[in-house]
Design an enzyme around this catalytic site. Sequence first.
Site, PDB file in Angstrom:
ATOM      1  N   GLY A  61       0.816  -1.199   0.000  1.00 56.49           N
ATOM      2  CA  GLY A  61       0.000   0.000   0.000  1.00 56.49           C
ATOM      3  C   GLY A  61       0.854   1.256   0.000  1.00 56.49           C
ATOM      4  N   CYS A  62       0.210   2.387  -0.240  1.00 55.96           N
ATOM      5  CA  CYS A  62       0.933   3.657  -0.351  1.00 55.96           C
ATOM      6  C   CYS A  62       1.529   4.086   0.989  1.00 55.96           C
ATOM      7  CB  CYS A  62       0.025   4.732  -0.930  1.00 55.96           C
ATOM      8  SG  CYS A  62      -1.591   4.869  -0.126  1.00 55.96           S
TER       9      CYS A  62
END
Length: 334
Positions: free
Chosen positions: A153-154
Amino acid sequence: MLNTLIVGASGYAGAELTAYLNRHPHMNITGLAVSAQSADAGKLLSDLHPQLKGILDLPLQPLVDVAQAAKGIDVVFLATAHEVSHDLAPQFLAAGCVVFDLSGAFRVRDAAFYSQYYGFEHQHPDWLDKAVYGLAEWQSEDIKQAQLIAVPGCYPTASQLALKPLVDGQLLNDAQWPVINAVSGVSGAGRKASMGNSFCEVSLQPYGLFTHRHQPEIVTHLGTPVIFTPHLGNFARGILATITCRLKAGVTAQNIADAYHHAYQNKPLVRLYQQGVPALKAVVGLPFCDIGFSVQGEHLIIVATEDNLLKGAAAQAVQCMNIRFGFPETQSLL
């Protein structure tokens, strides 16, 4: 040339991914797909993302038959919702494709994690065990052998790149958990319109306090507990994470700098600041994660920045693909 299918190309990360792959000398985009129910089916990608006009005037095909879509395909990128990736990935894997999944569907091996944080029961524990977590700077050897790569994920990308050299180097005082306060642009919520993401409504606000799904993802792969608070910012793209830690007695700023240098001296997509800390504008539109820090006594503040759509999604997926197939790590990214 590797024949490539991109599913979910209509979204922000999907469009960035398609643009990277379009200029990759070893990738042949054989199709762009969206779900059969998508309102974007049949449209040109460049109609949805006008910056791609004259570059990627390709139609978005409805994905109806996975077996048919997988014929002749070497690589599949899934820029799809978590539940969609959960269903599609095993089908493409069964067809012999190498799959890079940008969703959260295979990032954590504990099946109970998905019912608690994603709201669905995971039906593919075999692929949870086989999936490789694609934090590119730290998992390159495993990525080279993997058929399913779960792109991080970011928020977890920026957080782990900032903390992992210090955790692995045992430089942090375990008595105080690292505290991660991170702000993301609105593009992190996707293209779908909502009241909370509209121009006049967006402010600066924390969300998901103690409940955000990226917190257990960070803890699982970092191997240490953290306190993580995400914030929605009133800008389009980018993530800035400010991380506060306590150092073990005797650890100096030079020890911190040495740990980062040792970890990233040969990692071209992590840029280290010798002085000062990074600003968001230096990474937006670029595939880097920038890291800087400041030390006062036993207290450490780290600042990490990235473009959430690039190093936090599309660029890291391409970076993983380059590693997997033995191409230069920054091919088509720089």
